[in-house]
Design a protein around this motif. Structure first.
Motif, short mmCIF file in Angstrom:
data_model
loop_
_atom_site.label_atom_id
_atom_site.label_comp_id
_atom_site.label_asym_id
_atom_site.label_seq_id
_atom_site.Cartn_x
_atom_site.Cartn_y
_atom_site.Cartn_z
N ASP A 15 0.91 -1.26 0.00
CA ASP A 15 -0.03 0.18 -0.33
C ASP A 15 0.74 1.20 -0.12
N PRO A 16 0.80 1.91 -1.38
CA PRO A 16 2.42 2.58 -1.52
C PRO A 16 1.71 4.08 -0.41
N VAL A 17 0.15 4.68 -0.44
CA VAL A 17 -0.13 5.52 -0.15
C VAL A 17 -0.51 5.65 1.41
N ALA A 18 -0.36 4.65 1.87
CA ALA A 18 0.08 3.92 3.28
C ALA A 18 1.61 4.21 3.64
N LEU A 19 2.32 3.29 3.04
CA LEU A 19 3.42 3.70 3.69
C LEU A 19 4.33 4.65 3.67
N ALA A 20 3.72 5.86 2.99
CA ALA A 20 4.67 6.85 2.34
C ALA A 20 3.51 7.83 3.37
N GLY A 21 2.43 7.68 4.19
CA GLY A 21 1.88 8.69 5.02
C GLY A 21 3.05 8.04 6.50
#
Length: 119
Positions: A15-21
């Motif tokens: 989950d790129p968005v979650a990890l970037a968050g």
């Protein structure tokens, strides 16, 4: 003369968005999404990017039969305070046996190892 310049460190994850968050909270910066690719921009240091990896299997720490792939060293001023904050954001402790050394080892929410290092 160098052949290239490092543009970004890219982390595969489910989950790129979650990890970037997670990393935006730890390092600062803005999340910019383009489909399955997410950049963390505007922070300090080398840019991080995140890409969706179906079937992602997190690395193991440390295991001779399971590559850790890479890890990030994050310099902090207060190890205890930084630890509380990254754990609250979803990190997990990978090595907690020696509290006197100058670094501590964790995994981000997708399982990538990283160290908090005394600055």
């Amino acid at each position: 003369m160098a052949i290239a310049v490092l543009g970004a460190v890219v982390l595969d994850c489910p989950d790129p968005v979650a990890l970037a968050g997670f990393y935006a909270e730890v390092l600062g910066g803005r999340i910019e999404q383009q489909g399955d690719w997410v950049d963390l921009t505007g922070g300090t240091g080398t840019q991080l990017a995140f890409q969706a990896a179906p079937g992602f299997v997190p690395p193991q720490w440390p295991r001779p039969d399971g590559s850790q792939q890479f890890h990030l060293d994050l310099t902090v001023q207060d190890m205890d305070a930084a630890e509380r904050e990254v754990l609250a954001l979803g990190a997990t402790v990978l090595e907690a046996d020696d509290r006197e050394r100058s670094f501590r080892v964790y995994a981000d929410p997708a399982g990538h190892p990283f160290c908090l290092c005394a600055g």
